[in-house]
Enzyme design. Structure first.
Site, PDB file in Angstrom:
ATOM      1  N   SER A  48     -20.697 -30.522  56.481  1.00  0.00           N
ATOM      2  CA  SER A  48     -20.340 -29.626  55.380  1.00  0.00           C
ATOM      3  C   SER A  48     -20.449 -28.175  55.825  1.00  0.00           C
ATOM      4  O   SER A  48     -21.298 -27.830  56.661  1.00  0.00           O
ATOM      5  CB  SER A  48     -21.270 -29.865  54.189  1.00  0.00           C
ATOM      6  OG  SER A  48     -21.145 -28.854  53.217  1.00  0.00           O
ATOM      7  N   TYR A  99     -29.306 -30.386  50.364  1.00  0.00           N
ATOM      8  CA  TYR A  99     -28.045 -31.018  50.744  1.00  0.00           C
ATOM      9  C   TYR A  99     -27.600 -30.539  52.124  1.00  0.00           C
ATOM     10  O   TYR A  99     -27.270 -31.337  53.005  1.00  0.00           O
ATOM     11  CB  TYR A  99     -26.973 -30.697  49.703  1.00  0.00           C
ATOM     12  CG  TYR A  99     -25.577 -31.080  50.137  1.00  0.00           C
ATOM     13  CD1 TYR A  99     -25.214 -32.416  50.276  1.00  0.00           C
ATOM     14  CD2 TYR A  99     -24.622 -30.104  50.414  1.00  0.00           C
ATOM     15  CE1 TYR A  99     -23.932 -32.774  50.676  1.00  0.00           C
ATOM     16  CE2 TYR A  99     -23.343 -30.450  50.808  1.00  0.00           C
ATOM     17  CZ  TYR A  99     -23.001 -31.776  50.944  1.00  0.00           C
ATOM     18  OH  TYR A  99     -21.731 -32.129  51.358  1.00  0.00           O
TER      19      TYR A  99
END
Length: 339
Positions: free
Chosen positions: A127, A152
């Site tokens: 990501s 995350y």
């Protein structure tokens, strides 16, 4: 060839599985169908995939090692595309354990299966969130990413480290893809473009953080899928020029590579909202709010290595991609297809 796609009922996994099936691959889809967002949307995606004779779906949590191993043993998997993960920056502030469960335990089981069942190439989702506190833009895969600002992001950085370890120890070719704000039809309802569209149409206020002073490198789903497909049969090789005394983060003397996949063109949030308003034909009611914990002000992908290694750059403009999304949204939601 049998290709395993984890997170097959998810946004990117669905689109990727569709393209792979269209190209004649046999796709083994895995998803735990969790309730992070409306499960009915995931089931609608699966209905379309299950119309193909070469698609086989297993409802499995990646943290279940025995069931994961049984699929590898039974289906003779050659390529793995790991898209399953607990997503969402803000949700990680409230439910951190789900990120450890899915993104760490689950990914560990995928790596172990790749090790024991001679997988030829593992592609996995990272990501743009891994760039965290970095302020230099555009974000480059040669930059250090040691300062994540959400759990995350920390789990995605951990995935890259875990993959490198397995590439080094067991010679497994691994390719990590740092996605930048993926959007499009059949997307995730928790993403801003989706919730903004819904709220503008329904006349609700949209929440705009950092008082609108944000930019995102929006990347249309078809461009993401094209990038994955071009990398599919191009597993990384050991980089013979990799220098241990001056280590370049995105490659290695192991068969390991990291790429950014982004549009290479950040758009200011208020410009994005104006485009949506024009496409929907309705003015947004805006509530300006301060920056949320875990968010970053700007994302901007340097895709030089993607261009050089596979000759690929995303081409879909935000106006075009959002137009496709709004058209889909009207057809799908306004006809109550999720009842």
């Amino acid at each position: 060839m049998n290709i395993l796609v984890t997170g097959a009922a998810g946004f990117i996994g669905f689109h990727l599985s569709k393209r792979l099936l269209a190209q004649g691959y046999h796709v083994i889809g895995v998803d735990n169908l969790n309730e992070y967002y409306d499960i009915r949307l995931k089931k609608e995606r699966l209905k379309l995939l299950e119309k193909h004779n070469h698609f086989k779906f297993f409802k499995i949590d990646l943290a279940n090692q025995d069931l994961i191993n049984s699929i590898f043993e039974e289906k003779a998997i050659k390529i793995v595309i790991n898209l399953a993960a607990q997503a969402g920056v803000r949700y990680s502030l409230h439910n951190p354990h789900s990120y450890v469960h899915s993104n760490l335990f689950g990914f560990m089981n995928i790596l172990e299966a790749c090790r024991h069942y001679q997988v030829e190439h593992l592609i996995y989702a990272s990501s743009s969130s891994v760039y965290g506190a970095n302020s230099k833009v555009p974000f480059s895969t040669t930059d250090s990413v040691d300062h994540p600002v959400s759990l995350y992001a920390a789990t995605k950085k951990s995935n890259e480290l875990m993959a490198h370890t397995y590439s080094h120890l067991f010679n497994i070719p691994t390719t990590g893809l740092r996605f930048f704000t993926v959007y499009g039809p059949w997307g995730r309802p928790d993403m801003a473009y989706y919730s903004f569209t819904r709220d503008i149409m329904e006349g609700n206020k949209i929440k705009v953080f950092n008082y609108g002073d944000m930019s995102r490198d929006f990347t249309y789903i078809d461009d993401i899928i094209e990038g994955i497909l071009r990398l599919l049969n191009n597993p990384p090789q050991s980089n013979s020029e990799w220098d241990k005394e001056n280590p370049e983060p995105s490659s290695s003397n192991a068969p390991y590579k990291i790429y950014n996949i982004g549009n290479n063109n950040p758009v200011k949030l208020m410009v994005f909202i104006h485009i949506l308003e024009k496409l929907i034909g309705k003015k947004a009611k805006v509530e300006f709010l301060p920056m949320q914990p875990g968010d970053v002000k700007e994302t901007y992908a340097d895709i030089t290595d993607l261009q050089e290694n596979i000759g690929f750059s995303p081409t879909t403009t935000l106006e075009t991609g959002l137009g496709y999304f709004v058209d889909w949204y009207k057809k799908f939601h306004l006809k109550d297809q999720l009842k």
